[in-house]
Write an enzyme that holds these catalytic residues in place. Structure first.
Site, mmCIF file in Angstrom:
data_model
loop_
_atom_site.group_PDB
_atom_site.id
_atom_site.type_symbol
_atom_site.label_atom_id
_atom_site.label_comp_id
_atom_site.label_asym_id
_atom_site.label_seq_id
_atom_site.Cartn_x
_atom_site.Cartn_y
_atom_site.Cartn_z
ATOM 1 N N ASP A 11 1.005 -1.083 -0.060
ATOM 2 C CA ASP A 11 -0.003 -0.100 0.039
ATOM 3 C C ASP A 11 0.716 1.183 0.029
ATOM 4 O OD1 ASP A 11 -1.651 2.234 0.802
ATOM 5 O OD2 ASP A 11 -2.615 1.014 2.115
ATOM 6 N N ILE A 12 0.732 2.145 -0.995
ATOM 7 C CA ILE A 12 1.668 3.156 -0.932
ATOM 8 C C ILE A 12 1.536 4.196 0.036
ATOM 9 C CG2 ILE A 12 0.229 4.805 -2.644
ATOM 10 C CD1 ILE A 12 2.737 5.268 -4.360
ATOM 11 N N GLY A 33 -9.845 4.705 -5.790
ATOM 12 C CA GLY A 33 -8.354 4.204 -5.965
ATOM 13 C C GLY A 33 -7.323 4.502 -5.140
ATOM 14 N N ASP A 35 -5.920 7.400 -5.311
ATOM 15 C CA ASP A 35 -6.072 8.621 -5.007
ATOM 16 C C ASP A 35 -6.837 8.796 -3.660
ATOM 17 O OD1 ASP A 35 -6.416 11.758 -5.156
ATOM 18 O OD2 ASP A 35 -7.829 11.581 -6.873
ATOM 19 N N SER A 118 -2.747 5.034 -14.064
ATOM 20 C CA SER A 118 -3.556 4.994 -15.208
ATOM 21 C C SER A 118 -4.111 3.572 -15.361
ATOM 22 C CB SER A 118 -3.022 5.221 -16.677
ATOM 23 O OG SER A 118 -3.086 6.746 -16.842
HETATM 24 N N1 AR6 Z 1 -1.480 1.559 -3.021
HETATM 25 C C1 AR6 Z 1 -0.862 1.318 -4.165
HETATM 26 N N2 AR6 Z 1 -1.571 1.214 -5.277
HETATM 27 C C2 AR6 Z 1 -2.960 1.020 -5.355
HETATM 28 C C3 AR6 Z 1 -3.730 1.698 -3.899
HETATM 29 C C4 AR6 Z 1 -2.717 1.737 -2.927
HETATM 30 N N3 AR6 Z 1 -3.291 2.161 -1.667
HETATM 31 N N4 AR6 Z 1 -4.933 1.460 -4.236
HETATM 32 C C5 AR6 Z 1 -4.928 1.151 -5.413
HETATM 33 N N5 AR6 Z 1 -3.998 0.957 -6.264
HETATM 34 P P1 AR6 Z 1 -6.226 3.901 -9.777
HETATM 35 P P2 AR6 Z 1 -6.046 5.440 -12.323
HETATM 36 C C6 AR6 Z 1 -3.627 0.977 -7.666
HETATM 37 O O1 AR6 Z 1 -7.671 3.463 -10.265
HETATM 38 O O2 AR6 Z 1 -6.160 4.144 -13.210
HETATM 39 C C7 AR6 Z 1 -9.228 7.893 -9.061
HETATM 40 O O3 AR6 Z 1 -10.718 8.035 -8.831
HETATM 41 C C8 AR6 Z 1 -4.438 0.067 -8.450
HETATM 42 O O4 AR6 Z 1 -4.778 -1.339 -7.845
HETATM 43 O O5 AR6 Z 1 -6.379 4.447 -8.484
HETATM 44 O O6 AR6 Z 1 -4.926 6.387 -12.731
HETATM 45 C C9 AR6 Z 1 -8.495 9.273 -9.494
HETATM 46 O O7 AR6 Z 1 -9.250 10.368 -8.799
HETATM 47 C C10 AR6 Z 1 -3.924 0.264 -9.816
HETATM 48 O O8 AR6 Z 1 -2.837 -0.644 -9.955
HETATM 49 O O9 AR6 Z 1 -5.726 5.144 -10.536
HETATM 50 C C11 AR6 Z 1 -8.923 9.293 -10.906
HETATM 51 O O10 AR6 Z 1 -10.356 9.706 -11.440
HETATM 52 C C12 AR6 Z 1 -3.170 1.644 -9.782
HETATM 53 O O11 AR6 Z 1 -3.419 1.777 -8.185
HETATM 54 C C13 AR6 Z 1 -8.634 7.928 -11.183
HETATM 55 O O12 AR6 Z 1 -9.225 7.232 -10.441
HETATM 56 C C14 AR6 Z 1 -3.868 2.968 -10.285
HETATM 57 O O13 AR6 Z 1 -5.652 2.804 -10.208
HETATM 58 C C15 AR6 Z 1 -7.241 7.585 -11.972
HETATM 59 O O14 AR6 Z 1 -7.344 6.285 -12.419
#
Ligand code: AR6
Length: 172
Positions: A11-12, A33, A35, A118
């Site tokens: 977890d980042i 996600g 964010d 992404s």
């Molecule tokens: N630590 C590390 N990686 C994570 C964590 C965490 N705690 N949680 C999720 N991931 P995403 P995007 C991974 O959807 O595709 C948001 O609503 C996840 O499994 O977070 O760039 C923003 O506000 C995946 O591998 O980001 C934008 O609207 C990676 O992080 C939109 O999503 C990216 O997934 C951005 O979409």
């Protein structure tokens, strides 16, 4: 060079590095996600600051403090939404890594952790995104000696395996 890159599963928001990168959206007002996880862990002060920043175009990066996170800084970058590959998605994703690493240098961060930008809600194919992440990081590290460590934080086993496979291919 290879010693400056690390891959972990986790977890980042838990990473005790100088800066973590957030896969944000252009509003910088939070979301789901990674964010959402970063905003929850940092506390409401983060939203106050990102509201002041006032948004970020796709491919660029903006820096805020980390507040309640172990990381001192959050580098917010906005990845492209995957639209089939003909909307400049590759170059925009490369810019996210390039500009986040430049922002790390500008703020004096020597250790930086990236999520897989992404590849969640924005649906960028994981293999292709990972290759871009590694190539840009390699290119950057070849030209910079201030950043000591780049950590790729993989959320889940599938992401971890992809990163491991691509790492051996790109860094050897
Ligand atoms: N630590 C590390 N990686 C994570 C964590 C965490 N705690 N949680 C999720 N991931 P995403 P995007 C991974 O959807 O595709 C948001 O609503 C996840 O499994 O977070 O760039 C923003 O506000 C995946 O591998 O980001 C934008 O609207 C990676 O992080 C939109 O999503 C990216 O997934 C951005 O979409």
């Amino acid at each position: 060079m290879k010693e400056r890159v690390k891959i972990i599963e986790g977890d980042i928001t838990k990473q005790a590095v100088d800066a973590i990168v957030n896969a944000a959206n252009t509003t910088l007002l939070g979301g789901g996600g990674v964010d959402g996880a970063i905003h929850r862990a940092a506390g409401p002060e983060l939203l106050e600051e990102t509201r002041q920043i006032g948004g970020c175009p796709t491919g660029e990066a903006r820096v805020s403090r980390g507040y309640r996170l172990p990381a001192k800084w959050v580098i917010h970058t906005v990845g492209p939404v995957w639209a089939g590959g003909h909307k400049n998605e590759d170059a925009l994703l490369a810019n996210c890594y390039k500009n986040s690493l430049r922002a790390a240098v500008d703020t004096g961060a020597k250790t930086i952790a990236f999520p897989s930008i992404s590849t969640g809600a924005y649906r960028f194919p994981l293999d292709r995104a990972t290759e871009i992440a590694m190539k840009e990081t390699k290119r950057f590290l070849e030209s910079d000696d201030t950043v000591k460590q780049v950590i790729f934080v993989c959320f889940g086993g599938k992401v971890l395996k992809t990163y491991r496979d691509v790492l051996v291919r790109i860094f050897r």
